[in-house]
Motif scaffolding. Structure first.
Motif, PDB file in Angstrom:
ATOM      1  N   GLY A  47       0.628  -1.269  -0.089  1.00 35.07           N
ATOM      2  CA  GLY A  47       0.014   0.020  -0.077  1.00 35.07           C
ATOM      3  C   GLY A  47       0.775   1.371  -0.079  1.00 35.07           C
ATOM      4  N   GLU A  48       0.128   2.268  -0.275  1.00 29.33           N
ATOM      5  CA  GLU A  48       0.734   3.729  -0.188  1.00 29.33           C
ATOM      6  C   GLU A  48      -0.218   4.442   0.357  1.00 29.33           C
ATOM      7  OE1 GLU A  48       2.709   5.385  -3.759  1.00 29.33           O
ATOM      8  OE2 GLU A  48       2.622   3.557  -4.724  1.00 29.33           O
ATOM      9  N   PHE A  49       0.211   5.273   1.348  1.00 36.08           N
ATOM     10  CA  PHE A  49      -0.880   6.243   2.069  1.00 36.08           C
ATOM     11  C   PHE A  49      -0.112   7.392   3.115  1.00 36.08           C
ATOM     12  CE2 PHE A  49      -0.542   1.488   3.907  1.00 36.08           C
ATOM     13  CZ  PHE A  49       0.161   2.071   4.924  1.00 36.08           C
ATOM     14  N   PRO A  50      -0.639   8.044   3.794  1.00 36.64           N
ATOM     15  CA  PRO A  50      -0.006   8.951   4.657  1.00 36.64           C
ATOM     16  C   PRO A  50       0.276   8.381   5.899  1.00 36.64           C
ATOM     17  CG  PRO A  50      -1.907  10.129   3.615  1.00 36.64           C
ATOM     18  CD  PRO A  50      -1.999   8.538   3.278  1.00 36.64           C
ATOM     19  N   TYR A  63       6.772   0.324   7.063  1.00 38.35           N
ATOM     20  CA  TYR A  63       6.477   1.587   6.448  1.00 38.35           C
ATOM     21  C   TYR A  63       7.720   2.448   6.125  1.00 38.35           C
ATOM     22  CZ  TYR A  63       1.623   0.524   7.945  1.00 38.35           C
ATOM     23  OH  TYR A  63       0.309  -0.294   8.228  1.00 38.35           O
ATOM     24  N   VAL A  64       7.909   2.800   4.641  1.00 44.96           N
ATOM     25  CA  VAL A  64       9.261   3.325   4.586  1.00 44.96           C
ATOM     26  C   VAL A  64       8.989   4.647   3.542  1.00 44.96           C
ATOM     27  CG1 VAL A  64      11.582   2.948   3.440  1.00 44.96           C
ATOM     28  CG2 VAL A  64      10.337   1.098   4.663  1.00 44.96           C
ATOM     29  N   ALA A  65       9.676   5.641   3.986  1.00 45.84           N
ATOM     30  CA  ALA A  65       9.899   6.858   3.124  1.00 45.84           C
ATOM     31  C   ALA A  65      11.096   7.297   3.128  1.00 45.84           C
ATOM     32  CB  ALA A  65       8.739   7.786   3.457  1.00 45.84           C
ATOM     33  N   GLY A  66      11.650   7.979   1.884  1.00 42.96           N
ATOM     34  CA  GLY A  66      12.945   8.230   1.906  1.00 42.96           C
ATOM     35  C   GLY A  66      12.838   9.513   1.050  1.00 42.96           C
ATOM     36  N   PHE A  67      13.160  10.716   1.741  1.00 49.30           N
ATOM     37  CA  PHE A  67      13.158  12.322   1.148  1.00 49.30           C
ATOM     38  C   PHE A  67      14.491  12.786   1.390  1.00 49.30           C
ATOM     39  CE2 PHE A  67       8.774  11.731   3.545  1.00 49.30           C
ATOM     40  CZ  PHE A  67       8.166  11.349   2.298  1.00 49.30           C
ATOM     41  N   PRO A  68      15.059  13.878   0.653  1.00 48.55           N
ATOM     42  CA  PRO A  68      16.023  14.382   0.837  1.00 48.55           C
ATOM     43  C   PRO A  68      16.462  14.813   2.189  1.00 48.55           C
ATOM     44  CG  PRO A  68      14.956  15.298  -1.189  1.00 48.55           C
ATOM     45  CD  PRO A  68      14.025  14.408  -0.556  1.00 48.55           C
ATOM     46  N   ASP A 204      -3.867  -0.003  -3.597  1.00 49.17           N
ATOM     47  CA  ASP A 204      -4.237   1.180  -3.746  1.00 49.17           C
ATOM     48  C   ASP A 204      -4.770   1.819  -4.881  1.00 49.17           C
ATOM     49  OD1 ASP A 204      -2.764   2.336  -0.302  1.00 49.17           O
ATOM     50  OD2 ASP A 204      -4.776   1.234  -0.767  1.00 49.17           O
ATOM     51  N   GLY A 205      -5.110   1.083  -5.749  1.00 46.05           N
ATOM     52  CA  GLY A 205      -5.109   1.683  -7.257  1.00 46.05           C
ATOM     53  C   GLY A 205      -5.945   2.842  -7.332  1.00 46.05           C
ATOM     54  N   PRO A 206      -7.210   2.911  -6.781  1.00 50.38           N
ATOM     55  CA  PRO A 206      -8.040   4.164  -6.884  1.00 50.38           C
ATOM     56  C   PRO A 206      -7.322   5.509  -6.256  1.00 50.38           C
ATOM     57  CG  PRO A 206      -9.569   2.186  -6.305  1.00 50.38           C
ATOM     58  CD  PRO A 206      -7.875   1.817  -6.148  1.00 50.38           C
ATOM     59  N   ARG A 207      -6.717   5.029  -5.226  1.00 55.30           N
ATOM     60  CA  ARG A 207      -6.016   6.438  -4.379  1.00 55.30           C
ATOM     61  C   ARG A 207      -4.853   6.776  -5.214  1.00 55.30           C
ATOM     62  NH1 ARG A 207      -4.047   5.876   1.684  1.00 55.30           N
ATOM     63  NH2 ARG A 207      -5.914   4.673   1.713  1.00 55.30           N
ATOM     64  N   GLN A 208      -4.039   5.916  -5.906  1.00 54.83           N
ATOM     65  CA  GLN A 208      -3.127   6.152  -6.597  1.00 54.83           C
ATOM     66  C   GLN A 208      -3.661   6.975  -7.810  1.00 54.83           C
ATOM     67  OE1 GLN A 208      -0.989   2.738  -7.620  1.00 54.83           O
ATOM     68  NE2 GLN A 208       0.113   2.610  -5.752  1.00 54.83           N
ATOM     69  N   GLU A 209      -4.718   6.696  -8.419  1.00 53.61           N
ATOM     70  CA  GLU A 209      -4.985   7.190  -9.450  1.00 53.61           C
ATOM     71  C   GLU A 209      -5.440   8.841  -9.230  1.00 53.61           C
ATOM     72  OE1 GLU A 209      -5.168   6.767 -12.819  1.00 53.61           O
ATOM     73  OE2 GLU A 209      -4.202   5.032 -12.509  1.00 53.61           O
ATOM     74  N   ARG A 210      -6.186   8.716  -7.938  1.00 52.36           N
ATOM     75  CA  ARG A 210      -6.661  10.169  -7.776  1.00 52.36           C
ATOM     76  C   ARG A 210      -5.438  11.221  -7.406  1.00 52.36           C
ATOM     77  NH1 ARG A 210     -10.581   7.174  -4.634  1.00 52.36           N
ATOM     78  NH2 ARG A 210      -9.414   7.543  -2.787  1.00 52.36           N
TER      79      ARG A 210
END
Length: 279
Positions: A47-50, A63-68, A204-210
Motif C-alpha cells: 500500500g501507499e498512504f499518509p 512503512y518506509v519513506a525516503g526524502f532528501p 491502493d489503485g483508486p487512491r493512486q489514480e486520484r
C-alpha cells in the motif's frame, strides 16, 4: 511485548520544511532499503498512504519513506522495551547525523523516545505510567511540563505524573518539528510486508489514480528516481492497441463505401422520378 517504533534518520537542517511540502514516497527506495536490511526477506508492496492518517504497522510490515535528508521507517519491535537495545542493524541502516525513535503500545500505555547524535545515545525514556524501563540522559526542555504534572491527572503512588504515550507525540513535535497527527501535513509512506504474504490484487489503485491526477503524471521522483516495478495503474492507456486502430480504420473505409452507394441510390431514385413526371 510488541511496540510500534518509528525511526527518523535526519541529516537535513530543517526536516519540518521537507515534510511540509508533502513529497511523494519512492516505492523503489523502500524495496532497495529492505533488500539491503535483510536480503533473505520476500518483499511485498502492500500500500501507499499518509503515515499520520492510517493504521500503524503490524508485525512483519515496514512503512518506509525516503526524502532528501529525511528517511522514515516504521515497524514492530518485539521484546525491546529499552530503545537503547534496538537491533544495531536497523539503527544503522541509514547514515544520519541524528536518529530519533518513537515507540508506543497503546494497549499497555507504553511510550518511549530516544535520540542518537553521531551514533551516541543522548536521551532515552521508555516507560509505562507505573513502570520505567529506561531513563538515560538529561530531560529535554519539552519534558518539563510533563514532569511537573501539567499534562495529566495525578495517579498517585509511584506513578509517573504523565502518560508516556502523550510524551511521545510532544517529542516528535520538538525533535523533528513535525505534527505527526491527522491534523499535520501528510507524511507519505509505502508499506511492505516481509513475511511472505502475497501481494494484494491492487495496491491502493483508486487512491493512486486520484493522487496522480492531482499532481500530474510527469512529476519526478524525489529520491534518485529508483523504481524497479510499475503498477498497472501507471501504464499508458492514452493510445488504442494496434488492432483497435486497424478496426477503426476499417470501419471508416466501410462507412465511406456505404456513403458512396447511398449517394448513387438517391441519384437513381431522383432520376426515375424526374422521368416519370415527363410521362
Amino acid at each position: 511485548m510488541e511496540t510500534v517504533v518509528t525511526l527518523w534518520f535526519v541529516t537535513a537542517a530543517d526536516p519540518a520544511r521537507i515534510i511540509a511540502a508533502e513529497p511523494r514516497a519512492d516505492r523503489g527506495f523502500g524495496r532497495k532499503y529492505l533488500a539491503q536490511l535483510n536480503p533473505a526477506w520476500p518483499i511485498t508492496p502492500i500500500g501507499e498512504f499518509p503515515l499520520n492518517r492510517s493504521a500503524q504497522a503490524s508485525a512483519g510490515e515496514y512503512y518506509v519513506a525516503g526524502f532528501p535528508g529525511v528517511t522514515i521507517v516504521q515497524t514492530v519491535l518485539t521484546d525491546t522495551p529499552e530503545l537503547s537495545g534496538i537491533d544495531r542493524r536497523l539503527l544503522n541502516s541509514v547514515p544520519a547525523a541524528d536518529i530519533y525513535a518513537f515507540a508506543v503500545n497503546i494497549a499497555t500505555g507504553y511510550g518511549a523516545v530516544a535520540h542518537w547524535r553521531g551514533g551516541v545515545l543522548k536521551r532515552s525514556l521508555c516507560a509505562e505510567r507505573n513502570r520505567t524501563y529506561e531513563d538515560v540522559g538529561l530531560p529535554e526542555p519539552f519534558e518539563a511540563p510533563f514532569w511537573a504534572g501539567e499534562k495529566a491527572e495525578s495517579a498517585g503512588g509511584i506513578s509517573l505524573p504523565f502518560e508516556p504515550v502523550d510524551l511521545v507525540a510532544e517529542a516528535q513535535r520538538s525533535w523533528v518539528g513535525v505534527d505527526v497527527t491527522p491534523e499535520g501535513p501528510d507524511i507519505h509512506v509505502v508499506a511492505y510486508a516481509v513475511d511472505g504474504r502475497p501481494a494484494p490484487r491492487a495496491v491502493d489503485g483508486p487512491r493512486q489514480e486520484r493522487e496522480r491526477a492531482s499532481r500530474g503524471r510527469d512529476e519526478p521522483d524525489l529520491v534518485g528516481g529508483y523504481d524497479d516495478y510499475e503498477s498497472p495503474a501507471e501504464e499508458d492507456h492514452t493510445r488504442l492497441p494496434r488492432w483497435a486502430d486497424e478496426s477503426v480504420a476499417a470501419a471508416r473505409r466501410a462507412g465511406a463505401v456505404l456513403g458512396r452507394r447511398a449517394r448513387r441510390a438517391r441519384s437513381w431514385v431522383n432520376e426515375k422520378i424526374r422521368h416519370s413526371d415527363r410521362d
